[in-house]
Scaffold this active site. Sequence first.
Site, PDB file in Angstrom:
ATOM      1  N   GLY A   1       0.805  -1.213   0.000  1.00  0.00           N
ATOM      2  CA  GLY A   1       0.000   0.000   0.000  1.00  0.00           C
ATOM      3  C   GLY A   1       0.840   1.266   0.000  1.00  0.00           C
ATOM      4  O   GLY A   1       2.075   1.222   0.046  1.00  0.00           O
TER       5      GLY A   1
ATOM      6  N   LYS B   1      -9.406   1.596   4.761  1.00  0.00           N
ATOM      7  CA  LYS B   1      -9.345   2.994   5.207  1.00  0.00           C
ATOM      8  C   LYS B   1     -10.377   3.905   4.543  1.00  0.00           C
ATOM      9  O   LYS B   1     -10.514   5.051   4.939  1.00  0.00           O
ATOM     10  CB  LYS B   1      -7.951   3.572   4.933  1.00  0.00           C
ATOM     11  CG  LYS B   1      -6.793   2.738   5.468  1.00  0.00           C
ATOM     12  CD  LYS B   1      -5.464   3.359   5.116  1.00  0.00           C
ATOM     13  CE  LYS B   1      -4.310   2.461   5.495  1.00  0.00           C
ATOM     14  NZ  LYS B   1      -4.168   1.302   4.607  1.00  0.00           N
TER      15      LYS B   1
ATOM     16  N   SER C   1      -2.724   4.086  12.800  1.00  0.00           N
ATOM     17  CA  SER C   1      -4.094   4.476  13.095  1.00  0.00           C
ATOM     18  C   SER C   1      -4.438   5.767  12.345  1.00  0.00           C
ATOM     19  O   SER C   1      -3.727   6.152  11.418  1.00  0.00           O
ATOM     20  CB  SER C   1      -4.299   4.639  14.601  1.00  0.00           C
ATOM     21  OG  SER C   1      -5.681   4.811  14.894  1.00  0.00           O
TER      22      SER C   1
ATOM     23  N   LYS D   1      -9.369   9.798  12.471  1.00  0.00           N
ATOM     24  CA  LYS D   1     -10.798   9.473  12.462  1.00  0.00           C
ATOM     25  C   LYS D   1     -11.193   8.542  13.603  1.00  0.00           C
ATOM     26  O   LYS D   1     -12.380   8.274  13.814  1.00  0.00           O
ATOM     27  CB  LYS D   1     -11.177   8.871  11.104  1.00  0.00           C
ATOM     28  CG  LYS D   1     -11.025   9.861   9.961  1.00  0.00           C
ATOM     29  CD  LYS D   1     -11.226   9.214   8.613  1.00  0.00           C
ATOM     30  CE  LYS D   1     -11.104  10.244   7.496  1.00  0.00           C
ATOM     31  NZ  LYS D   1      -9.782  10.926   7.452  1.00  0.00           N
TER      32      LYS D   1
ATOM     33  N   VAL E   1      -3.360  11.649   4.059  1.00  0.00           N
ATOM     34  CA  VAL E   1      -2.044  11.532   3.443  1.00  0.00           C
ATOM     35  C   VAL E   1      -2.125  11.935   1.980  1.00  0.00           C
ATOM     36  O   VAL E   1      -2.842  11.315   1.188  1.00  0.00           O
ATOM     37  CB  VAL E   1      -1.507  10.084   3.572  1.00  0.00           C
ATOM     38  CG1 VAL E   1      -0.132   9.977   2.937  1.00  0.00           C
ATOM     39  CG2 VAL E   1      -1.454   9.672   5.040  1.00  0.00           C
TER      40      VAL E   1
ATOM     41  N   VAL F   1      -7.738  12.746  -1.654  1.00  0.00           N
ATOM     42  CA  VAL F   1      -8.631  13.543  -2.477  1.00  0.00           C
ATOM     43  C   VAL F   1      -7.895  14.180  -3.661  1.00  0.00           C
ATOM     44  O   VAL F   1      -8.509  14.540  -4.663  1.00  0.00           O
ATOM     45  CB  VAL F   1      -9.306  14.626  -1.609  1.00  0.00           C
ATOM     46  CG1 VAL F   1      -8.305  15.712  -1.212  1.00  0.00           C
ATOM     47  CG2 VAL F   1     -10.493  15.244  -2.309  1.00  0.00           C
TER      48      VAL F   1
ATOM     49  N   ARG G   1     -20.735  13.087   3.233  1.00  0.00           N
ATOM     50  CA  ARG G   1     -21.058  11.678   3.018  1.00  0.00           C
ATOM     51  C   ARG G   1     -21.255  10.967   4.358  1.00  0.00           C
ATOM     52  O   ARG G   1     -20.800  11.454   5.397  1.00  0.00           O
ATOM     53  CB  ARG G   1     -19.934  11.005   2.224  1.00  0.00           C
ATOM     54  CG  ARG G   1     -19.745  11.584   0.836  1.00  0.00           C
ATOM     55  CD  ARG G   1     -18.539  10.984   0.122  1.00  0.00           C
ATOM     56  NE  ARG G   1     -17.285  11.283   0.809  1.00  0.00           N
ATOM     57  CZ  ARG G   1     -16.090  10.935   0.351  1.00  0.00           C
ATOM     58  NH1 ARG G   1     -15.988  10.256  -0.782  1.00  0.00           N
ATOM     59  NH2 ARG G   1     -14.996  11.249   1.015  1.00  0.00           N
TER      60      ARG G   1
END
Length: 608
Positions: free
Chosen positions: A288, A364, A403, A406, A444, A451, A535
């Site tokens: 990842g 995530k 972690s 959130k 990140v 985004v 959302r």
Amino acid sequence: MSYKSRFTFLITIDSLIVLLSIYLSHFFLNPYAAKVNLIIAVSSLVLLGSHHLFSYVFRIYRSAWRYTSMEELAGIFTIVTSSVLMTVMTQLVFFHTVYERALIIAWMLHILFLGGVRFACRFTLGLKRMNNKLRTPGKRTLIIGAGDSGRILARQLKATEQTDLIPVAFADDNLQLKNLAISGIDVKGTVDDLSSIVKENKIEHIIIAMPSACPKRTKEVITQAKLVCENVQILPKIEDLVLGKLSISSIKDVSVEDLLGREEVELDVNAIADKINGRTVLVTGAGGSIGSEICRQAAQFNPSQIVLLGHGEYSIYKIERELKQRFKHIDFPTVIADIQDYGKMVEVMEQFQPEVVYHAAAHKHVPLMERNPEAAVKNNIIGTKNVAEAASVAHVKTFVMISTDKAVNPTSVMGATKRIAEQIVQHMDTISSTRFVAVRFGNVLGSRGSVIPLFKEQIKNGGPVTVTHPEMVRYFMTIPEASRLVIQASALANGGEIFVLDMGEPVKIVDLAKNLIRYSGFENEEIAIEYSGIRPGEKLYEELLNEDEVHPEQIYPKIYVGKSVKAELAQIKRLINRSMDISDAELKKMLLFMTNQQSYESKEVEYV
């Protein structure tokens, strides 16, 4: 010209210069009776041989004449002086006399001819390149920053034909430099004068050469530059200049990462090396965005091996191939496995016996986990529990879990599952010899779920750019920063901590979108921004620590530590046992009640 041909050519040229210097010195002293006697013949041979010997020792024949500088001139001075001194010793030993005046004149002519030929060659080649460049249409370039890096950049831009950028002006905040010329280029004003400088000098391109400026100042300059010119680039950081990495290829386009407006976290290299050097490291989720960068960062501290564990075979294959090419002395065993398989986790831990485990594997994506809470529980809670317990069984020294902000007062399934994962890790620290810690950070930049890639794709397609809410703010950090924090946590860990990075002020998502539109070469009016609404599971703002977790002192520059509340193990076990039997809606409610300090027992009747 090949190296051998060039070497022969340089020896021939230098030999002629040495002999000419000796002859002219003798001629100037005896213009009407310039005869070559034995002492002059021997001195000529000694001077010639010494010159070639010292030239080889000081590597002057390897210097490119087109880049001749004061360093080469200093080398020439050393070589010529050493050669003349050798000749003086020869005259004293064999002839018991010294031709002082002749040798002094020869020394001066020697330096003059050697340096003159090289600088003349540099000047001619430079003039030729500049003429070629001027004949080719190029972009009139403004350099912001007239310090050392700006001057080096200006000289390289003028000297190379590899770029179409033509430096025509400097801008610098040092008012004492205004109207002065540096490397033949005028300092037209300060950063506040950018608008008039760009207009008056018809600037088409701007390069920011301020590598030692603080991130906040860099952000301000980038913003001002982008307002007056579409094409803005930036030089790398000061450490790259110190290491001699500054070149035309070092210039990079301005990225969103340059606009965080704060210093990136640095590492305590010695402490980390002590924990990692020569040891075995295991990374879950190694394919990842964060996991792969952790592998890159950890590899720099020379572990004996890094075990790459992941569920996706292609991502593991990619990072394995990259790491093997970059770090040939380190072993990178790969394991394709699911962290939900407890037996496999124990098998892997016992097989490789890692001393440090970085647990980066997780689901995530907030909206996706809202629609798939069972998957979030399996991966983020059960998976973390499996890896942590397996690490304890194998007596791993340090376990670091990734972690998220959130997990603080969570309103989403993803945040709630990560909060419970934190509690599991902290509970494991109380019953195991392994040091268990968690690292918490915000969004990140550049990760798969970031985004930024979405915004870039929307801008590329002509818009609109979709933002959920005009007041939504987030903390941001770069992938290397996040990975450094994780690496540093393993060195700072005493057990049970939650490490948090000081990420400065949160950034409005709509401002991020506007900046990205502008940096992509568009005006905000050209690309529309639409608000899609918050959302499910999202909050307007994120927190890094709860009120009862806050420890105001930094334990390391820009790193804080907090203590979480005690885990309710009975509730966690009940959650795991019931997660497969209840509906998604019931599971979501159960998660949120558990992680917001409310007892699920009191609500059990509602969900039976």
